[in-house]
Design a protein around this motif. Structure first.
Motif, PDB file in Angstrom:
ATOM      1  N   TYR A 214       0.868  -1.181   0.000  1.00 55.89           N
ATOM      2  CA  TYR A 214       0.000   0.000   0.000  1.00 55.89           C
ATOM      3  C   TYR A 214       0.903   1.228   0.000  1.00 55.89           C
ATOM      4  O   TYR A 214       1.622   1.474   0.952  1.00 55.89           O
ATOM      5  N   ASP A 215       0.908   1.955  -1.119  1.00 57.15           N
ATOM      6  CA  ASP A 215       1.837   3.077  -1.296  1.00 57.15           C
ATOM      7  C   ASP A 215       1.077   4.384  -1.503  1.00 57.15           C
ATOM      8  O   ASP A 215       0.531   4.632  -2.578  1.00 57.15           O
ATOM      9  N   LEU A 346       3.584  -0.937   4.269  1.00 59.43           N
ATOM     10  CA  LEU A 346       3.257   0.478   4.103  1.00 59.43           C
ATOM     11  C   LEU A 346       4.412   1.187   3.410  1.00 59.43           C
ATOM     12  O   LEU A 346       5.560   1.069   3.817  1.00 59.43           O
ATOM     13  N   THR A 351       1.619   7.414   4.534  1.00 61.20           N
ATOM     14  CA  THR A 351       1.159   6.319   5.397  1.00 61.20           C
ATOM     15  C   THR A 351       1.614   6.535   6.841  1.00 61.20           C
ATOM     16  O   THR A 351       1.345   5.716   7.702  1.00 61.20           O
ATOM     17  N   ARG A 357      -3.017   4.499   8.547  1.00 64.51           N
ATOM     18  CA  ARG A 357      -2.574   3.194   9.075  1.00 64.51           C
ATOM     19  C   ARG A 357      -3.739   2.372   9.584  1.00 64.51           C
ATOM     20  O   ARG A 357      -3.840   1.171   9.328  1.00 64.51           O
ATOM     21  N   VAL A 360      -5.779   1.012   6.689  1.00 66.71           N
ATOM     22  CA  VAL A 360      -5.132  -0.133   6.026  1.00 66.71           C
ATOM     23  C   VAL A 360      -5.335  -1.393   6.868  1.00 66.71           C
ATOM     24  O   VAL A 360      -5.643  -2.468   6.355  1.00 66.71           O
ATOM     25  N   LYS A 361      -5.193  -1.223   8.187  1.00 67.03           N
ATOM     26  CA  LYS A 361      -5.375  -2.347   9.092  1.00 67.03           C
ATOM     27  C   LYS A 361      -6.807  -2.886   8.986  1.00 67.03           C
ATOM     28  O   LYS A 361      -7.023  -4.099   8.911  1.00 67.03           O
ATOM     29  N   PRO A 368      -0.251  -3.784   9.495  1.00 67.72           N
ATOM     30  CA  PRO A 368       0.722  -3.651   8.398  1.00 67.72           C
ATOM     31  C   PRO A 368       2.161  -3.545   8.907  1.00 67.72           C
ATOM     32  O   PRO A 368       2.397  -3.123  10.034  1.00 67.72           O
ATOM     33  N   SER A 370       5.494  -1.840   9.357  1.00 61.70           N
ATOM     34  CA  SER A 370       5.815  -0.415   9.331  1.00 61.70           C
ATOM     35  C   SER A 370       7.087  -0.097  10.102  1.00 61.70           C
ATOM     36  O   SER A 370       7.334   1.046  10.427  1.00 61.70           O
ATOM     37  N   PRO A 374       8.561   4.527   5.959  1.00 55.50           N
ATOM     38  CA  PRO A 374       7.801   4.265   4.724  1.00 55.50           C
ATOM     39  C   PRO A 374       8.282   5.061   3.514  1.00 55.50           C
ATOM     40  O   PRO A 374       8.098   4.620   2.391  1.00 55.50           O
TER      41      PRO A 374
END
Ligand code: ADP
Ligand code: MG
Length: 627
Positions: A214-215, A346, A351, A357, A360-361, A368, A370, A374
C-alpha cells in the motif's frame, strides 16, 4: 579517531563507505519518486541505508528549476528559487515520462508548466525560455543523487538499480532507463517499487507468500498484490489513483485555514504560505494530538489556531476512504481474499498519518509492516537488489522478473508448442526435442512466437529462421533440439541443433520490445476468452496433421508393397483411407481420430507382411558369412 565505533546521530544514516574492501563495487539503489527521490547503498555489514545530503536530509524534492538567466537547480534549491519562476520549474516530471502529449492531457493531473508534442508525439516541456524533455529533467535529478552517493562512497559508481511503478509500460521503463544513462549511470536493472519495498522487509527470505503493498505518496496512490514463489516476486494485480496523495491532504487543510481566516482576496503568496503551513501541520499531527498554527495574514495581524488531529481527520476522511475501492479491486483481480495475505507493507510518506494506518489495518484485517521508514523502503530495497546484482552480496541470486507471455515455436498445423510458459522467472533456459515430418526432410523452418493462444495466427511472431543440413532420414527419425534462453533483461535467444550431426543454428530475438503492457494484457485476456475454442481448434488441427501423416505413409506403402495384397484386401484398405480423408475435411476431430484408428487396425496385417519382406530382402542381399 576511533576505528571501532561508528557513531551516527539519531535519525541520520550511517555513511556506508567507511570500510570498503577493494573488490566491492560501488552500487546504489535509487527511488525516483513523483514528489521525492532518494538514493541508498548497502554498508559492509550488509545493511542498506539512505545517503543524506550535506544538510542531513535524505529525501530530495523531485523538482528542477531552469532560471531564465541560465543554470539549473535541483531539489530544495529548485523549490525555493522556483517560487520566483513558476513556469520554469518542473515538478512531478515522472507523470510525463515515456508519455505522449495525448496521454498526459487525458490524465487528470494538471502540470504547472507548458507542454508540447515532440518527436513521435512524445511530451516536451516548454519553459519561458527553452524546451526540455522529461528524460533530461529526470536525468538531472538522478545526477544530483549520484553525485551525493559518489561523494559518500568515495568514488565513481559502478551502477544503479532504479525503481519504477509496477504499472509502468515499456515506453515509461525505457524512458527511465534512458534518464539513467543520460545521468552517466549504468542501470543494472529497473525494479518495481512494490517489489523493492518487499525486499527491504526481507520478504523474499520467506520463499512463498502473498503480499499487499500500500503506497500513498505525495500525489499518487498505488496498491499492488505480489505473489512470492520460490523467492520470485510476481505482480498479480495493481491499482490505485494517480491523482490522490498527501498533497490533497495539504489542500484540504489549507482551504480550512483560508476559511477560518475569512480571507477575501486570496493572493498567490497567501495560498503558497497556507500550503506550506498545512504540510507542516499535517506532518506534526502524525506525531502530536494538537498543533498550534501561526501564520502571517495579508492584513498584518497574525492568524493563530489550535488544530487537533480529530479536526484534521474529519477533513481528510473521505480521501483516505477513497483508497479502499482500488484495494478491494486489486484483491479481486488477483483472485484472492484479504485473509490469504501473509503481510501488508506500508510505503510512502502519507502512510505516516495514523488514520491511514488504521484504515489499512481495517481493510486488510492485519497489522501492516511499518518498522522501516515508509518513505525510505523503496530506496532501501533497491540498494539491496543493486548489491545482489553487483555480486557484492552473499547468498542466492534473486530472481525478480518473470516472462510476461509464453514463448514457443510453430509446429505442423499452425499450432504453437510453448517452450517457456508465461510467468517463468528469468533468466531461464528450456529445451524441447522435435522431429522431421517427411521422409528425407533436410531443412526445418523455425518460427518463434509469443502469446497464450493455441494457434500461431493469434500469437505475436518474433522471429523465423531455418535449420539446414539435417541428415535425410525417415520421418520421425531425426532429433532436433530447440533451446530457448531468456537472459535477465528479457532478451531471448533461440537455437536449434540436430542431435545426430550437431548441425546448429541460432537467432537472438528481443521479445518485449515494442510490446507494451497494454498489448500484453490484451493477449492474455484473449487467451482466457478464447481458451475453450482454441483448445478445440488445436485438437482439430492435430487430428488433421496426424491423418495426413498416416495417409501419406499408407500411400507410400501401397506404392512400394501393394503387390503383397490381393484385390479384395487392396480395395478394403483404399476404402478406409478414403473414409479417413473424407473425415479430415470435416470439423469433427473425434471422427477424424476414429477413422485414423480404423485405418491403423485394418492395416496391421499389411504392415506385418511388409516387415517380413524387408527382413527377407536384407537377408537375401547379403552373404551368409556377414551374419
Ligand atoms: P512520492 O513517492 O510521491 O514521491 P513520498 O512517498 O515521499 O512521495 O511521500 C510524500 C508525501 O508524504 C508528502 O505529501 C508528505 O507531506 C507526506 N509526509 C511525509 N512525512 C509525513 C508525516 N510525518 N505525516 C504525514 N505525511 C507525511
Ligand atoms: Mg514513492
Amino acid at each position: 579517531m576511533s576505528l571501532l565505533l561508528d557513531i551516527a546521530e539519531p535519525g541520520q544514516s550511517l555513511r556506508p563507505h567507511e570500510v570498503r574492501p577493494k573488490d566491492r563495487k560501488r552500487v546504489v539503489g535509487i527511488d525516483l519518486g513523483t514528489t521525492f527521490s532518494l538514493v541508498a547503498a548497502v554498508d559492509v555489514a550488509g545493511k542498506p541505508a539512505c545517503i543524506p545530503d550535506d544538510g542531513g536530509r535524505v529525501a530530495l524534492p523531485s523538482v528542477v528549476c531552469y532560471p531564465p538567466d541560465g543554470g539549473v537547480l535541483v531539489g530544495e534549491a529548485a523549490v525555493v528559487v522556483g517560487q520566483k519562476f513558476p513556469t520554469d520549474t518542473i515538478a512531478s516530471v515522472k507523470r510525463t515520462m515515456g508519455r505522449s502529449l495525448a496521454d498526459v492531457s487525458a490524465s487528470e493531473h494538471r502540470t504547472g508548466f507548458g507542454l508540447e508534442a515532440g518527436d513521435g508525439g512524445m511530451v516536451r516541456i516548454v519553459t519561458s525560455h527553452h524546451r526540455v524533455s522529461p528524460v533530461e529533467v529526470s536525468a538531472t535529478i538522478l545526477k544530483s543523487l549520484a553525485g551525493r552517493a559518489e561523494e559518500a562512497l568515495g568514488g565513481a559508481l559502478h551502477g544503479a538499480v532504479i525503481t519504477v511503478p509496477a504499472y509502468f509500460d515499456d515506453a515509461q521503463r525505457q524512458a527511465t532507463k534512458d534518464a539513467g544513462r543520460l545521468a552517466g549511470l549504468e542501470v543494472l536493472r529497473l525494479v518495481n517499487e512494490p517489489t523493492a519495498a518487499a525486499l527491504a522487509y526481507g520478504l523474499d527470505q520467506r520463499r512463498e507468500g502473498l503480499f499487499a503493498i500500500y503506497d500513498l505518496g505525495g500525489g499518487t496512490f498505488d496498491i499492488s498484490i505480489l505473489r512470492l514463489t520460490q523467492g520470485v516476486f510476481q505482480v498479480m494485480a495493481t491499482g490505485g489513483d494517480s491523482a490522490l496523495g498527501g498533497d490533497d491532504f495539504d489542500h484540504r487543510l489549507s482551504e480550512f485555514f483560508l476559511k477560518e481566516m475569512g480571507a477575501v482576496d486570496v493572493t498567490p503568496e497567501l495560498l503558497q504560505n497556507c500550503k506550506r503551513t498545512a504540510r507542516q501541520v499535517k506532518e506534526m499531527l502524525s506525531r502530536e494530538e494538537v498543533w498550534e498554527v501561526s501564520m502571517d495574514r495579508p492584513q498584518g495581524e497574525k492568524f493563530t489556531r489550535r488544530v487537533t488531529r480529530g479536526q484534521f481527520e474529519a477533513l481528510i476522511a473521505d480521501l483516505v476512504q477513497a483508497t479502499g475501492a482500488p484495494c478491494r479491486r486489486a484483491l479481486k483481480d488477483a483472485g484472492i481474499r484479504a485473509h490469504e495475505l501473509q503481510g501488508v507493507v506500508l510505503v510512502g510518506g502519507s502512510t505516516r498519518v495514523p488514520m491511514v494506518r488504521q484504515f489499512v489495518k481495517d481493510i486488510f484485517g492485519c497489522e501492516p509492516l511499518s518498522d522501516l521508514d515508509p518513505d525510505q523502503v523503496v530506496a532501501l530495497g533497491a540498494a539491496l537488489q543493486a548489491e545482489q546484482l553487483a555480486g557484492n552480496a552473499r547468498g542466492d541470486m534473486l530472481l525478480l522478473d518473470v516472462t510476461p507471455l509464453s514463448l514457443g515455436i510453430e509446429t505442423m498445423g499452425e499450432l504453437v508448442e510453448k517452450i517457456i510458459a508465461c510467468n517463468s522467472p528469468i533468466p531461464t533456459a528450456r529445451s524441447q526435442d522435435f522431429t522431421t515430418f517427411k521422409d528425407g526432410q533436410t531443412a526445418m523452418a523455425i518460427h518463434v512466437v509469443q502469446g497464450e493462444r493455441e494457434l500461431v495466427g493469434d500469437c505475436r511472431s518474433l522471429a523465423r529462421f531455418e535449420l539446414r543440413g539435417i541428415p535425410p532420414l525417415t520421418a520421425g527419425a531425426a532429433r532436433i533440439r530447440v533451446t530457448f534462453q531468456v537472459d535477465a533483461d528479457g532478451l531471448l535467444t533461440v537455437s536449434a541443433q540436430e542431435q545426430t550431426t550437431g548441425v546448429n543454428q541460432s537467432v537472438a530475438v528481443k521479445p518485449s520490445y515494442g510490446l507494451g503492457d497494454a498489448e500484453i494484457e490484451r493477449l492474455l485476456r484473449e487467451a482466457m476468452v478464447h481458451g475453450e475454442a482454441d483448445w478445440r481448434r488445436r485438437l482439430l488441427n492435430e487430428a488433421r496433421v496426424e491423418a495426413e501423416r498416416v495417409l501419406g505413409a499408407a500411400g507410400a506403402a501401397l506404392r512400394e508393397d501393394g503387390d503383397l495384397l490381393d484385390a479384395g484386401e487392396l480395395k478394403r484398405i483404399k476404402g478406409v483411407m478414403l473414409a479417413l480423408w473424407e473425415a479430415s475435411q470435416k470439423e469433427d476431430y473425434e471422427a477424424i481420430n476414429r477413422a485414423r484408428e480404423t485405418l491403423d487396425q485394418e492395416t496391421v496385417f499389411f504392415a506385418e507382411r511388409r516387415m517380413d519382406r524387408s527382413v527377407r530382402k536384407v537377408m537375401t542381399g547379403r552373404r551368409v558369412d556377414e551374419f
